[in-house]
Design an enzyme around this catalytic site. Sequence first.
Site, PDB file in Angstrom:
ATOM      1  N   ASN A 157       0.870  -1.179   0.000  1.00 16.45           N
ATOM      2  CA  ASN A 157       0.000   0.000   0.000  1.00 16.45           C
ATOM      3  C   ASN A 157       0.907   1.229   0.000  1.00 16.45           C
ATOM      4  OD1 ASN A 157      -1.787   2.046   0.475  1.00 16.45           O
ATOM      5  ND2 ASN A 157      -2.416   1.345   2.517  1.00 16.45           N
ATOM      6  N   TRP A 158       1.007   1.864  -1.146  1.00 20.45           N
ATOM      7  CA  TRP A 158       1.926   3.004  -1.262  1.00 20.45           C
ATOM      8  C   TRP A 158       1.368   4.277  -0.619  1.00 20.45           C
ATOM      9  CZ3 TRP A 158       4.565   2.975  -6.817  1.00 20.45           C
ATOM     10  CH2 TRP A 158       5.433   1.867  -6.881  1.00 20.45           C
ATOM     11  N   LYS A 159       0.091   4.258  -0.255  1.00 19.82           N
ATOM     12  CA  LYS A 159      -0.540   5.432   0.362  1.00 19.82           C
ATOM     13  C   LYS A 159      -0.279   6.676  -0.501  1.00 19.82           C
ATOM     14  CE  LYS A 159      -0.179   3.069   4.773  1.00 19.82           C
ATOM     15  NZ  LYS A 159      -0.084   3.129   6.226  1.00 19.82           N
ATOM     16  N   HIS A 173      -9.512   1.154   4.910  1.00 16.22           N
ATOM     17  CA  HIS A 173      -8.252   1.335   5.635  1.00 16.22           C
ATOM     18  C   HIS A 173      -8.494   2.290   6.811  1.00 16.22           C
ATOM     19  CE1 HIS A 173      -4.145   2.409   6.609  1.00 16.22           C
ATOM     20  NE2 HIS A 173      -3.756   1.345   5.932  1.00 16.22           N
ATOM     21  N   GLU A 183      -6.831   4.646   7.903  1.00 17.49           N
ATOM     22  CA  GLU A 183      -6.565   6.060   7.590  1.00 17.49           C
ATOM     23  C   GLU A 183      -7.775   6.688   6.897  1.00 17.49           C
ATOM     24  OE1 GLU A 183      -2.814   5.381   5.621  1.00 17.49           O
ATOM     25  OE2 GLU A 183      -1.952   4.806   7.550  1.00 17.49           O
ATOM     26  N   GLU A 222      -5.389  -5.003  10.378  1.00 16.52           N
ATOM     27  CA  GLU A 222      -4.377  -3.975  10.612  1.00 16.52           C
ATOM     28  C   GLU A 222      -4.663  -3.269  11.939  1.00 16.52           C
ATOM     29  OE1 GLU A 222      -2.435  -2.806   6.545  1.00 16.52           O
ATOM     30  OE2 GLU A 222      -3.940  -1.339   7.150  1.00 16.52           O
ATOM     31  N   GLY A 238       2.731   2.073  10.928  1.00 15.96           N
ATOM     32  CA  GLY A 238       3.734   3.124  10.848  1.00 15.96           C
ATOM     33  C   GLY A 238       4.462   3.402  12.150  1.00 15.96           C
ATOM     34  N   SER A 274       3.457  -2.344  10.313  1.00 13.59           N
ATOM     35  CA  SER A 274       4.891  -2.469  10.599  1.00 13.59           C
ATOM     36  C   SER A 274       5.485  -3.816  10.190  1.00 13.59           C
ATOM     37  CB  SER A 274       5.176  -2.182  12.079  1.00 13.59           C
ATOM     38  OG  SER A 274       4.853  -0.825  12.371  1.00 13.59           O
ATOM     39  N   GLY A 278       2.875  -1.112   4.267  1.00 14.93           N
ATOM     40  CA  GLY A 278       2.940   0.301   3.927  1.00 14.93           C
ATOM     41  C   GLY A 278       4.370   0.723   3.627  1.00 14.93           C
ATOM     42  N   GLY A 279       5.029   1.319   4.638  1.00 18.96           N
ATOM     43  CA  GLY A 279       6.349   1.911   4.446  1.00 18.96           C
ATOM     44  C   GLY A 279       7.361   1.002   3.772  1.00 18.96           C
TER      45      GLY A 279
HETATM   46  P1  13P Z   1       3.096   0.263   7.648  1.00 14.63           P
HETATM   47  O1  13P Z   1       3.570  -1.029   7.019  1.00 14.63           O
HETATM   48  O2  13P Z   1       3.833   1.462   7.174  1.00 14.63           O
HETATM   49  O3  13P Z   1       2.997   0.130   9.132  1.00 14.63           O
HETATM   50  O4  13P Z   1       1.590   0.481   7.120  1.00 14.63           O
HETATM   51  C1  13P Z   1       0.691  -0.579   7.173  1.00 14.63           C
HETATM   52  C2  13P Z   1      -0.519  -0.215   6.412  1.00 14.63           C
HETATM   53  O5  13P Z   1      -1.257   0.679   6.779  1.00 14.63           O
HETATM   54  C3  13P Z   1      -0.781  -0.947   5.169  1.00 14.63           C
HETATM   55  O6  13P Z   1      -2.049  -0.691   4.677  1.00 14.63           O
END
Ligand code: 13P
Length: 248
Positions: free
Chosen positions: A9-11, A91, A93, A161, A167, A207, A228-229
């Site tokens: 997920n590149w956000k 998600h 977010e 999640e 994050g 994470s 994510g990251g």
């Molecule tokens: P991180 O891997 O950066 O913690 O993010 C997870 C996430 O929200 C994937 O959708």
Amino acid sequence: MRRKIAAGNWKLNGTRASAAVLEALVEQHPNPGAEVIICPPAPLIPILAGLGTPFAIGGQDCHAAASGAHTGDTSAEVLADTGATHVILGHSERRADHGETDDMVCAKAKAAYRAGLTAIICVGETEPQRDTGTTLDVIATQLAGSVPEGATPENTVVAYEPVWAIGTGRTPSLEDIAEVHAAIRDRLAERFGPKAADAMRILYGGSVKPGNAADIFAVPNVDGGLVGGASLKAEDFGPIIAAADATR
Ligand code: 13P
């Protein structure tokens, strides 16, 4: 046997130049055993899909309507038309930043099905919810409200999640991940029957890093990760794909 998934997920990250990340990942994993899905910002979907790699491309959200007066929104149909096969929905977010409710997520998942997309539906507890011991109730409520009737192992993936793990570099214990994933599969079995539930993939997200991916993906009922990251760089996401491959 459930095929593992490594989803990135590149956000709100990436530009056209990020095609180089995909190309580097394909060089490392030209024929992955796991299903690899990259979810970039929507305008990059046709660019990444146009590379014609073995990786699937997904959106990060869609509107419930197919068309209409909804400025700034993207339909499931246009995601599919521009090369997406998947879409992340609900998600945390989006639930936090855009006030998305379970009902809204459910309507979006139906839109995904309508457009032929696989919905990756996210659930997860906040830290206060975990601290007060309500995690399993929160997840059950989110699943009941967000996953539509008509969900199948083909059109639906669930992503667990924990909000506090996103994050932050913190993850639940492997035992806690196992407990939640088993509970998710039980809830899916109650609604969709044991056979369908047994075939549905349940991803862990929050994470996931090269250093913990293999341990997490080996937990019972964990069918891969939503990352994510660590999905933004080939040197991080490559080993995570390898971990998903290895724990098939
Ligand atoms: P991180 O891997 O950066 O913690 O993010 C997870 C996430 O929200 C994937 O959708």
